[in-house]
Design a protein around this motif. Structure first.
Motif, PDB file in Angstrom:
ATOM      1  N   ARG A  31      -7.084 -52.021  59.150  1.00 26.59           N
ATOM      2  CA  ARG A  31      -5.733 -51.712  59.326  1.00 26.59           C
ATOM      3  C   ARG A  31      -4.341 -51.676  58.983  1.00 26.59           C
ATOM      4  NH1 ARG A  31      -7.163 -52.527  66.175  1.00 26.59           N
ATOM      5  NH2 ARG A  31      -7.994 -51.187  66.296  1.00 26.59           N
ATOM      6  N   TYR A  32      -4.755 -52.717  57.953  1.00 23.25           N
ATOM      7  CA  TYR A  32      -3.626 -53.438  56.972  1.00 23.25           C
ATOM      8  C   TYR A  32      -3.330 -52.969  55.265  1.00 23.25           C
ATOM      9  CZ  TYR A  32      -2.746 -56.326  61.204  1.00 23.25           C
ATOM     10  OH  TYR A  32      -3.470 -56.292  62.391  1.00 23.25           O
ATOM     11  N   LEU A  33      -2.212 -53.076  55.434  1.00 22.48           N
ATOM     12  CA  LEU A  33      -1.694 -53.202  53.824  1.00 22.48           C
ATOM     13  C   LEU A  33      -2.466 -53.982  52.788  1.00 22.48           C
ATOM     14  CD1 LEU A  33       2.046 -52.265  53.661  1.00 22.48           C
ATOM     15  CD2 LEU A  33       0.297 -50.785  53.297  1.00 22.48           C
ATOM     16  N   MET A  34      -2.823 -54.491  51.910  1.00 22.35           N
ATOM     17  CA  MET A  34      -3.550 -54.856  51.362  1.00 22.35           C
ATOM     18  C   MET A  34      -2.838 -55.613  50.072  1.00 22.35           C
ATOM     19  SD  MET A  34      -5.966 -56.910  53.445  1.00 22.35           S
ATOM     20  CE  MET A  34      -6.688 -57.934  51.616  1.00 22.35           C
ATOM     21  N   SER A  35      -2.851 -56.995  49.124  1.00 20.06           N
ATOM     22  CA  SER A  35      -1.838 -56.756  48.171  1.00 20.06           C
ATOM     23  C   SER A  35      -2.549 -57.467  47.186  1.00 20.06           C
ATOM     24  CB  SER A  35      -0.450 -57.084  48.304  1.00 20.06           C
ATOM     25  OG  SER A  35       0.089 -56.310  49.483  1.00 20.06           O
ATOM     26  N   ALA A  49       0.057 -55.344  42.906  1.00 20.36           N
ATOM     27  CA  ALA A  49       0.213 -54.084  43.834  1.00 20.36           C
ATOM     28  C   ALA A  49      -0.616 -54.621  45.166  1.00 20.36           C
ATOM     29  CB  ALA A  49      -0.657 -53.360  42.765  1.00 20.36           C
ATOM     30  N   ARG A  50       0.003 -53.290  45.514  1.00 21.20           N
ATOM     31  CA  ARG A  50       0.007 -52.962  47.295  1.00 21.20           C
ATOM     32  C   ARG A  50      -1.163 -51.495  47.024  1.00 21.20           C
ATOM     33  NH1 ARG A  50       5.280 -54.747  49.400  1.00 21.20           N
ATOM     34  NH2 ARG A  50       4.025 -56.681  48.820  1.00 21.20           N
ATOM     35  N   ILE A  51      -1.833 -51.483  48.133  1.00 21.81           N
ATOM     36  CA  ILE A  51      -2.343 -50.648  48.814  1.00 21.81           C
ATOM     37  C   ILE A  51      -2.517 -50.409  50.295  1.00 21.81           C
ATOM     38  CG2 ILE A  51      -4.920 -51.158  49.328  1.00 21.81           C
ATOM     39  CD1 ILE A  51      -6.041 -48.810  47.953  1.00 21.81           C
ATOM     40  N   THR A  52      -2.299 -48.736  50.425  1.00 19.58           N
ATOM     41  CA  THR A  52      -1.672 -48.926  51.644  1.00 19.58           C
ATOM     42  C   THR A  52      -3.676 -48.666  52.294  1.00 19.58           C
ATOM     43  OG1 THR A  52      -2.451 -45.987  51.644  1.00 19.58           O
ATOM     44  CG2 THR A  52       0.163 -46.640  51.150  1.00 19.58           C
ATOM     45  N   SER A  57      -1.836 -46.534  45.905  1.00 17.56           N
ATOM     46  CA  SER A  57      -1.377 -47.538  45.650  1.00 17.56           C
ATOM     47  C   SER A  57       0.304 -47.614  45.559  1.00 17.56           C
ATOM     48  CB  SER A  57      -1.436 -47.173  45.032  1.00 17.56           C
ATOM     49  OG  SER A  57      -1.309 -47.893  43.638  1.00 17.56           O
ATOM     50  N   ILE A  58       0.898 -48.448  46.479  1.00 14.99           N
ATOM     51  CA  ILE A  58       2.498 -48.274  46.425  1.00 14.99           C
ATOM     52  C   ILE A  58       2.707 -49.790  46.178  1.00 14.99           C
ATOM     53  CG2 ILE A  58       2.369 -46.792  48.202  1.00 14.99           C
ATOM     54  CD1 ILE A  58       2.919 -48.992  50.273  1.00 14.99           C
ATOM     55  N   ASN A  59       4.009 -49.629  45.367  1.00 14.65           N
ATOM     56  CA  ASN A  59       4.953 -50.817  44.797  1.00 14.65           C
ATOM     57  C   ASN A  59       3.982 -51.165  43.704  1.00 14.65           C
ATOM     58  OD1 ASN A  59       5.310 -50.758  48.511  1.00 14.65           O
ATOM     59  ND2 ASN A  59       7.051 -51.335  47.065  1.00 14.65           N
ATOM     60  N   ASN A  97      -3.571 -60.394  49.431  1.00 11.43           N
ATOM     61  CA  ASN A  97      -2.443 -60.736  50.302  1.00 11.43           C
ATOM     62  C   ASN A  97      -2.885 -60.210  51.929  1.00 11.43           C
ATOM     63  OD1 ASN A  97       0.405 -59.508  51.347  1.00 11.43           O
ATOM     64  ND2 ASN A  97       0.187 -61.890  51.560  1.00 11.43           N
ATOM     65  N   ALA A  98      -2.711 -60.363  52.848  1.00 10.97           N
ATOM     66  CA  ALA A  98      -3.141 -59.548  53.882  1.00 10.97           C
ATOM     67  C   ALA A  98      -1.470 -59.864  54.843  1.00 10.97           C
ATOM     68  CB  ALA A  98      -4.229 -59.877  54.512  1.00 10.97           C
TER      69      ALA A  98
END
Length: 115
Positions: A31-35, A49-52, A57-59, A97-98
């Motif tokens: 349920r959460y973005l992870m980075s 990097a961040r993932i939906t 992949s975003i940011n 990171n969460a």
């Protein structure tokens, strides 16, 4: 409780690859973005990097575009960072990171790129 544990760091030569893993527990991972973030000596922590939730992949930081790829396996509660063509400037402690109301961090894994 929320736990994030990184693994896969180490010492490599320039041009080599590493894959970092972050095992998550204590929350509904899917349920959460992870980075992934990193912090080099004497520098501030920066987003890599961040993932939906569904794997988009975003940011991704400009400095790693085309070399690093973030991915996740929601069945395994794990997020990955594939790092190719590593450079000495990629040397840092890498953190998972969460963001669940607030930020949660793992203890970090050291990546050293040196000849």
């Amino acid at each position: 409780q929320v736990q994030l544990v990184e693994s896969g760091g180490g010492l490599v030569q320039p041009g080599e690859s590493l894959r970092l893993s972050c095992a998550a527990s204590g929350f509904t991972f899917s349920r959460y973005l992870m980075s992934w973030y990193r912090q080099a000596p004497g520098k501030e922590r920066e987003l890599v990097a961040r993932i939906t939730t569904t794997g988009g992949s975003i940011n991704t930081a400009d400095s790693v575009k085309g070399r690093f790829t973030i991915s996740r396996d929601n069945a395994k509660n794990t997020v990955y960072l594939q790092m190719n063509s590593l450079k000495p400037e990629d040397t840092a402690v890498y953190y998972c990171n969460a963001r669940i109301i607030r930020d949660y961090w793992g203890p970090g894994t050291q990546v050293t790129v040196s000849s």
